[in-house]
Design a protein around this motif. Structure first.
Motif, PDB file in Angstrom:
ATOM      1  N   THR A   1       0.840  -1.194   0.000  1.00  0.00           N
ATOM      2  CA  THR A   1       0.000   0.000   0.000  1.00  0.00           C
ATOM      3  C   THR A   1       0.876   1.245   0.000  1.00  0.00           C
ATOM      4  O   THR A   1       1.857   1.322   0.742  1.00  0.00           O
TER       5      THR A   1
ATOM      6  N   TYR B   1       3.587  -1.380   3.631  1.00  0.00           N
ATOM      7  CA  TYR B   1       3.521  -0.016   3.102  1.00  0.00           C
ATOM      8  C   TYR B   1       4.812   0.394   2.397  1.00  0.00           C
ATOM      9  O   TYR B   1       5.903  -0.049   2.745  1.00  0.00           O
TER      10      TYR B   1
ATOM     11  N   LYS C   1      -3.632  -1.650  -4.266  1.00  0.00           N
ATOM     12  CA  LYS C   1      -4.347  -1.485  -3.010  1.00  0.00           C
ATOM     13  C   LYS C   1      -4.675  -0.011  -2.817  1.00  0.00           C
ATOM     14  O   LYS C   1      -3.952   0.851  -3.305  1.00  0.00           O
TER      15      LYS C   1
END
Length: 529
Positions: free
Chosen positions: A255, A287, A322
């Motif tokens: 993400t 992330y 995402k």
């Protein structure tokens, strides 16, 4: 003044000799120390010694993977391979290189299909040769394991930076390992943000890392924070610095966390928070960090229009799998607000009294104004965090200090043409801030700015969770609180999934409790996808 603070200072040092080894590790330790003594006079001989020590230490690890001394010797020897390559300006990456007193080893590397991972493109600096300190990098985030942590530095042309969506200066945290195929020493460059472990000569080990060294070098060498004030006062001179850029190699399975700085600021403000987040393996796994940087002298609706164009461009090259998380600080929070809002023509009609089709004005001015005040929410955004965001403005922007500051901002020529159009076309509004010139960023922070008044009549698009982090300077006086710049009544948003009050001034991205709250929200977000 913040730009002059010692936020990061880096000095390079030559590592000391290893303490005497013991048992099976004694020979490797002695080989390393002899090579250190030869490094300046006979770099090729020293390089052979470091490779031999790495090989012998790896053999000992093969016999006993828990041998801490062998691991230390291996990591140190691999780091010194890069010291010699860098100091002697050698290039084993273009073609295999014979090294050692009699050419007994061949130094080469494991090729990666991704062009960005070609070590020949970088200056590879061992992290153990760096001493760094400063308010933004006081917490050294490291990870124990196998390999030599490095800072991979690369300088790009403006064209390359634009094409790759990176800053013009890259500082990546990477980790080097060495394996052996007979007399061939094969170097691998590993990404500790992508993998927690690595396989070396048949064994799997935790991958060592130093996540802070790259941030420290970036801040100390490039000093990006010094651009904050200049980009406020003279935004046109720094138009080319407006960009969405990656802080690490692109990973389609992670993400994107996009951070947006505020007024008179730069992406440097995020370093303490991002440094802390990189210390958590779950955050690293889930992330990747991007930032939006822009001259903060622009009126923020114009900066938001630039951001939308940048997002369109970067997502063509680095598509998202995402939903993105966006964290906006101060005016960056106001820019973020536009990304999760559908205005339709409401703001336009409120400003000009007619629909765009019925409003007569030069085509260039109309196009620019349409992009600035007619927008749709960005479907790729899945969650938002507002930090110290003046959604309803700040009185500092409308008092005498703000008015003086506003007059110092030099309007870009790209926007000057719009000034006459606005004076001719805007409907009268006695409640709105009255200006004889085009509004700039300071003006668009005033509570009675026309855009600020208008956007607060439009609800945030349903279905996009958002959170607020608000400072009260430790006074515990919410809802009558302020972070010293933005009052609670401006930062508070009804409908927020959470609202965290922290004992912070306006610089909440550096506040430990605020950072912990961002951490919590990111964990929550990861669990929901």
């Amino acid at each position: 003044m913040a730009g002059c603070a010692q936020i990061a200072v880096v000095s390079e040092k030559r590592p000391a000799a290893l303490p005497p080894g013991s048992g099976a590790d004694q020979v490797a330790t002695q080989t390393v120390n002899r090579a250190l003594a030869e490094e300046k006079k006979q770099p090729m001989v020293a390089l052979g010694g470091f490779i031999a020590a790495a090989r012998d230490s790896l053999r000992q690890l093969d016999r006993n993977p828990a041998d801490a001394e062998a691991l230390r010797n291996y990591n140190f020897a691999v780091a010194r391979i890069f010291s010699v390559v860098r100091d002697a300006k050698l290039d084993p990456w273009t073609r295999p290189m014979p090294v050692g007193a009699n050419g007994e080893f061949t130094l080469t590397y494991k090729r990666d299909p991704r062009p960005e991972w070609n070590p020949a493109l970088y200056d590879l600096i061992p992290a153990d040769e760096l001493d760094f300190k400063g308010t933004y990098v006081k917490d050294h985030v490291t990870k124990e394991g196998i390999g030599a942590p490095l800072v991979a530095k690369r300088e790009l042309t403006a064209q390359q930076a634009s094409a790759f969506f990176t800053p013009p200066y890259i500082y990546y945290s990477v980790t080097a390992t060495a394996q052996f195929e007979g007399s061939r020493c094969v170097i691998s460059i590993n990404d500790p943000l992508a993998a927690e472990s690595v396989r070396v000569d048949g064994h799997t080990y935790p991958l060592a890392a130093n996540f802070t060294a790259s941030y420290a070098m970036l801040l100390a060498r490039e000093k990006p924070q010094k651009l904050g004030f200049a980009r406020l006062l003279r935004p046109q001179e720094y138009a080319a610095t407006a960009r969405v850029a990656r802080l690490e190699p692109y990973n389609p399975n992670k993400t994107v966390l996009l951070v947006i700085h505020g007024l008179m600021d730069t992406p440097a403000t995020w370093v303490p928070m991002l440094n802390d987040l990189r210390g958590d393996k779950d955050i690293r796994r889930n992330y990747q960090f991007w930032f939006f940087s822009y001259p903060s002298g622009y009126p923020y609706p114009y900066s938001a229009a630039i951001l939308r164009h940048e997002l369109d461009a970067i997502e063509k090259k680095f598509p998202l799998r995402k939903p993105m998380v966006v964290v906006g600080h101060s005016m960056g929070g106001c820019i973020t607000r536009t990304l999760i809002t559908d205005t339709g023509t409401k703001l336009w009609i409120g400003a000009f009294g007619h629909s765009p089709a019925e409003t007569e004005m030069p085509a260039d001015s109309k196009r620019l104004l349409e992009e600035a005040i007619i927008f749709k929410h960005r479907p790729e955004i899945g969650r938002v965090v507002f930090m110290s965001a003046p959604h309803r403005g700040s009185d500092l922007a409308s008092n005498w200090i703000g008015r003086i500051g506003s007059m110092l901002v030099k309007a870009p020529t790209t926007l000057l043409k719009v000034n006459q159009t606005l004076h001719e076309s805007l409907t009268a509004d006695p409640a709105a801030l009255q200006l004889k010139r085009l509004p700039n960023s300071v003006d668009t922070m005033a509570p009675n700015n026309r855009f600020v008044l208008g956007i607060n009549t439009i609800p945030i698009t349903p279905g996009i969770p958002y959170h607020s982090i608000i400072g009260d300077r430790g006074r515990g006086d919410t809802p009558n609180s302020s972070d010293g710049v933005v009052p609670y009544w401006s930062s508070h948003l009804e409908g927020a999934r959470s609202e965290k009050i922290v004992p912070s001034g306006h610089g909440s991205p550096q506040n430990p409790q605020a950072i912990a709250e961002v951490h919590r929200i990111l964990e929550l977000n990861a669990q929901s996808h």
